[in-house]
Design an enzyme around this catalytic site. Structure first.
Site, PDB file in Angstrom:
ATOM      1  N   HIS A  34       0.832  -1.215   0.000  1.00  0.00           N
ATOM      2  CA  HIS A  34       0.000   0.000   0.000  1.00  0.00           C
ATOM      3  C   HIS A  34       0.857   1.252   0.000  1.00  0.00           C
ATOM      4  O   HIS A  34       0.421   2.309   0.443  1.00  0.00           O
ATOM      5  CB  HIS A  34      -0.988   0.000   1.179  1.00  0.00           C
ATOM      6  CG  HIS A  34      -2.104  -0.987   0.988  1.00  0.00           C
ATOM      7  ND1 HIS A  34      -3.276  -0.676   0.337  1.00  0.00           N
ATOM      8  CD2 HIS A  34      -2.193  -2.286   1.320  1.00  0.00           C
ATOM      9  CE1 HIS A  34      -4.054  -1.746   0.303  1.00  0.00           C
ATOM     10  NE2 HIS A  34      -3.414  -2.737   0.882  1.00  0.00           N
ATOM     11  N   THR A  35       2.078   1.119  -0.453  1.00  0.00           N
ATOM     12  CA  THR A  35       2.974   2.276  -0.570  1.00  0.00           C
ATOM     13  C   THR A  35       2.947   2.842  -1.982  1.00  0.00           C
ATOM     14  O   THR A  35       3.350   3.982  -2.193  1.00  0.00           O
ATOM     15  CB  THR A  35       4.418   1.855  -0.244  1.00  0.00           C
ATOM     16  OG1 THR A  35       4.654   0.606  -0.890  1.00  0.00           O
ATOM     17  CG2 THR A  35       4.618   1.693   1.261  1.00  0.00           C
ATOM     18  N   ASP A  36       2.448   2.061  -2.948  1.00  0.00           N
ATOM     19  CA  ASP A  36       2.547   2.505  -4.352  1.00  0.00           C
ATOM     20  C   ASP A  36       1.743   3.780  -4.606  1.00  0.00           C
ATOM     21  O   ASP A  36       2.259   4.739  -5.181  1.00  0.00           O
ATOM     22  CB  ASP A  36       2.160   1.381  -5.333  1.00  0.00           C
ATOM     23  CG  ASP A  36       0.766   0.806  -5.101  1.00  0.00           C
ATOM     24  OD1 ASP A  36       0.173   1.053  -4.026  1.00  0.00           O
ATOM     25  OD2 ASP A  36       0.263   0.117  -6.008  1.00  0.00           O
ATOM     26  N   ALA A 122      -4.259 -15.923  -8.600  1.00  0.00           N
ATOM     27  CA  ALA A 122      -3.750 -16.299  -7.278  1.00  0.00           C
ATOM     28  C   ALA A 122      -2.943 -15.174  -6.636  1.00  0.00           C
ATOM     29  O   ALA A 122      -2.369 -15.348  -5.571  1.00  0.00           O
ATOM     30  CB  ALA A 122      -2.892 -17.555  -7.388  1.00  0.00           C
ATOM     31  N   GLY A 123      -2.880 -14.026  -7.314  1.00  0.00           N
ATOM     32  CA  GLY A 123      -2.135 -12.902  -6.750  1.00  0.00           C
ATOM     33  C   GLY A 123      -0.678 -12.878  -7.174  1.00  0.00           C
ATOM     34  O   GLY A 123       0.116 -12.108  -6.633  1.00  0.00           O
ATOM     35  N   SER A 126      -0.455 -13.070 -13.070  1.00  0.00           N
ATOM     36  CA  SER A 126      -0.453 -13.651 -14.417  1.00  0.00           C
ATOM     37  C   SER A 126      -0.836 -12.575 -15.423  1.00  0.00           C
ATOM     38  O   SER A 126      -0.400 -12.614 -16.576  1.00  0.00           O
ATOM     39  CB  SER A 126      -1.423 -14.828 -14.493  1.00  0.00           C
ATOM     40  OG  SER A 126      -2.777 -14.407 -14.409  1.00  0.00           O
ATOM     41  N   SER A 127      -1.616 -11.572 -14.981  1.00  0.00           N
ATOM     42  CA  SER A 127      -2.064 -10.542 -15.926  1.00  0.00           C
ATOM     43  C   SER A 127      -0.890  -9.708 -16.440  1.00  0.00           C
ATOM     44  O   SER A 127      -0.763  -9.487 -17.646  1.00  0.00           O
ATOM     45  CB  SER A 127      -3.136  -9.644 -15.299  1.00  0.00           C
ATOM     46  OG  SER A 127      -2.688  -9.047 -14.106  1.00  0.00           O
ATOM     47  N   ASP A 171       3.599  -4.499 -10.890  1.00  0.00           N
ATOM     48  CA  ASP A 171       3.574  -5.835 -11.500  1.00  0.00           C
ATOM     49  C   ASP A 171       4.240  -5.837 -12.876  1.00  0.00           C
ATOM     50  O   ASP A 171       5.028  -6.714 -13.208  1.00  0.00           O
ATOM     51  CB  ASP A 171       2.120  -6.328 -11.646  1.00  0.00           C
ATOM     52  CG  ASP A 171       1.412  -6.427 -10.311  1.00  0.00           C
ATOM     53  OD1 ASP A 171       2.067  -6.234  -9.265  1.00  0.00           O
ATOM     54  OD2 ASP A 171       0.195  -6.681 -10.314  1.00  0.00           O
TER      55      ASP A 171
HETATM   56  P1  ADP Z   1      -3.658 -12.374 -11.468  1.00  0.00           P
HETATM   57  O1  ADP Z   1      -2.948 -11.294 -12.205  1.00  0.00           O
HETATM   58  O2  ADP Z   1      -3.587 -12.221  -9.988  1.00  0.00           O
HETATM   59  O3  ADP Z   1      -3.239 -13.754 -11.884  1.00  0.00           O
HETATM   60  P2  ADP Z   1      -5.931 -11.230 -12.820  1.00  0.00           P
HETATM   61  O4  ADP Z   1      -7.391 -11.417 -12.647  1.00  0.00           O
HETATM   62  O5  ADP Z   1      -5.357  -9.871 -12.679  1.00  0.00           O
HETATM   63  O6  ADP Z   1      -5.213 -12.271 -11.820  1.00  0.00           O
HETATM   64  O7  ADP Z   1      -5.514 -11.758 -14.259  1.00  0.00           O
HETATM   65  C1  ADP Z   1      -5.889 -13.050 -14.690  1.00  0.00           C
HETATM   66  C2  ADP Z   1      -6.401 -13.007 -16.120  1.00  0.00           C
HETATM   67  O8  ADP Z   1      -5.283 -12.814 -17.030  1.00  0.00           O
HETATM   68  C3  ADP Z   1      -7.026 -14.316 -16.563  1.00  0.00           C
HETATM   69  O9  ADP Z   1      -8.364 -14.424 -16.152  1.00  0.00           O
HETATM   70  C4  ADP Z   1      -6.893 -14.209 -18.069  1.00  0.00           C
HETATM   71  O10 ADP Z   1      -7.917 -13.378 -18.604  1.00  0.00           O
HETATM   72  C5  ADP Z   1      -5.557 -13.505 -18.237  1.00  0.00           C
HETATM   73  N1  ADP Z   1      -4.483 -14.491 -18.460  1.00  0.00           N
HETATM   74  C6  ADP Z   1      -3.448 -14.788 -17.653  1.00  0.00           C
HETATM   75  N2  ADP Z   1      -2.658 -15.753 -18.185  1.00  0.00           N
HETATM   76  C7  ADP Z   1      -3.223 -16.101 -19.366  1.00  0.00           C
HETATM   77  C8  ADP Z   1      -2.913 -17.039 -20.411  1.00  0.00           C
HETATM   78  N3  ADP Z   1      -1.835 -17.839 -20.345  1.00  0.00           N
HETATM   79  N4  ADP Z   1      -3.724 -17.084 -21.489  1.00  0.00           N
HETATM   80  C9  ADP Z   1      -4.796 -16.258 -21.596  1.00  0.00           C
HETATM   81  N5  ADP Z   1      -5.143 -15.367 -20.655  1.00  0.00           N
HETATM   82  C10 ADP Z   1      -4.390 -15.285 -19.550  1.00  0.00           C
HETATM   83 MG    MG Z   2      -3.481  -9.188 -12.057  1.00  0.00          MG
END
Ligand code: ADP
Ligand code: MG
Length: 400
Positions: A34-36, A122-123, A126-127, A171
């Site tokens: 929460h510093t960002d 999962a935090g 992946s986004s 991120d």
């Molecule tokens: P987090 O960033 O914590 O994993 P988010 O809800 O911010 O969760 O982002 C997850 C979304 O990113 C997924 O629901 C999907 O839409 C997209 N995403 C992530 N990895 C992939 C992938 N390999 N292929 C397609 N979409 C992906």
């Molecule tokens: Mg995300």
């Protein structure tokens, strides 16, 4: 690490050409919560879970994107890309194309295969990993020379403005600029950063409490408002305080009594967290793991007591970890109200640590935690295309 060879053959089977392959990692924030939005400091590390983006040019004017994870392909004419999001995984790569076009980069026709092992939702971000992997892959076809810090900003823009998720820069920045066996201390105001070494005998163990409180969104907004209220009050006394990043413990000692009690606590968390985060980078640089561990536990206590954004399950995870041999430090990571803990653990003990934490957490709560054993890893890079596929190529500062 993901199967590079499998991703390559999936791309060749589907699109008929041998691709260039890029990787962008997920991340964990070691300290600085929460510093960002206070223009302060964060210190994440990239982890060895990543999204791979395999790309080849096309000559038919089509953009084709296949997600192996979602087992689905989308196709659009390059001159008629969707102007807005549709709550679909493709929002992320299409958002990347949209911001690149806005930035004046001509978008080529291409085939792209996306394959990730960052756990989704999962935090571990992946986004950001899919955004950055897609962007560096597309840029490799365009000849545009864009620095990695700019790639991070453009990907953040894609997530904020196209996907519609309001996130800070952390991120995307760590996915771009992380380095193997290093944490990255980022100044969220200036975007200056420095790498701080994580000894190679340490693992990052990430434990998902599997708790996600539905009130988190509302609480988050309340915290933001409280922080703003405290900042405004301090600004009346010292106008040079633009954000809490500019305030000191002395300011709080002088004027904190004018704040509502909960506002004082929120501000104290952020002001002390900024100090701890810089001190944690210094401790890593000095090889002082004892201090680093203490700072992580103090950060957790501050997150729990002053920011009041932990929850009983996460507190149990941190408490259990702190009693395990080989654990240097543990704390809640991410926005709070559930989510993951980050644990710095000696490699030799990491497997046993993970198993015991899983077992003891289940005994205490009845919940099966997902536990990820990670190491601090490289930011976005191209993967060498020769024999020994799994050999990673050196990190690229920019793309030509
Ligand atoms: P987090 O960033 O914590 O994993 P988010 O809800 O911010 O969760 O982002 C997850 C979304 O990113 C997924 O629901 C999907 O839409 C997209 N995403 C992530 N990895 C992939 C992938 N390999 N292929 C397609 N979409 C992906
Ligand atoms: Mg995300």
């Amino acid at each position: 690490m993901l199967e590079v060879t499998a991703t390559r053959s999936l791309h060749v089977q589907r699109f008929g050409h041998n691709p260039a392959i890029f990787a962008a990692p997920g991340r964990v924030n070691i300290i600085g919560e929460h510093t960002d939005y206070a223009d302060g400091f964060v210190m994440p590390a990239a982890i060895d879970f990543a999204t791979l983006a395999a790309i080849t040019p096309r000559s038919d004017g089509t953009v084709a994107i296949h997600s192996v994870n979602f087992d689905e392909q989308i196709n659009y004419p390059v001159d008629n890309l969707p102007p807005k999001a549709s709550h679909h995984w493709s929002d992320y790569p299409l958002g990347v194309l949209s911001v690149l076009r806005e930035a004046g980069v001509p978008i080529p026709a291409f085939s792209l295969t996306l394959n990730g092992d960052v756990p989704i939702g999962a935090g571990l971000s992946s986004s950001a990993s899919i955004e950055v992997a897609s962007m560096v892959a597309v840029l490799s076809l365009t000849g545009a020379d864009i620095a990695m810090t700019r790639v991070a900003q453009l990907c953040q823009r894609a997530e904020n403005h196209f996907v519609g998720a309001s996130t800070g820069i952390m991120d995307q920045f760590i996915a771009c600029c992380g380095a193997e066996n290093h944490a990255l201390l980022l100044d969220c105001r200036s975007l200056e950063y420095r790498l701080a070494p994580i000894p190679s005998h340490l693992s990052l163990v990430i434990a998902n409490s599997m708790v996600k409180h539905s009130h988190a969104g509302g609480e988050y907004n309340t915290r933001r408002a409280e922080v703003e209220e405290g900042t405004e009050l301090l600004r009346r006394h010292r106008p040079e305080i633009r954000r809490l990043r500019d305030a000191t413990p002395d300011d709080l000692a002088r004027w904190g009594h004018e704040m509502r009690p909960e506002v004082l606590k929120r501000c104290r968390h952020i002001i002390t967290e900024n100090i701890r985060t810089v001190a944690a980078a210094d401790a890593l640089e000095a090889g002082d793991l004892k201090t680093l561990g203490r700072l992580m536990y103090e950060a957790h206590a501050s997150f729990r007591n002053d920011f009041e954004a932990s929850c009983p399950e996460v507190d149990i995870l941190v408490d259990l970890a702190s009693k395990e041999p080989g654990c240097i430090g543990a704390r809640l990571t991410g926005g709070g109200f559930g989510g993951c803990t980050v644990n710095l653990v000696e490699n030799a003990r990491a497997q046993a640590f993970s198993e015991r934490l899983h077992e003891e957490y289940r005994e205490a709560t009845g919940i099966e935690a997902d536990i990820y054993l990670c190491h601090a890893s490289a930011g976005a890079h191209r993967i060498a295309s020769t024999e020994g596929e799994t050999q990673l190529a050196k990190q690229l500062p920019s793309f030509h």
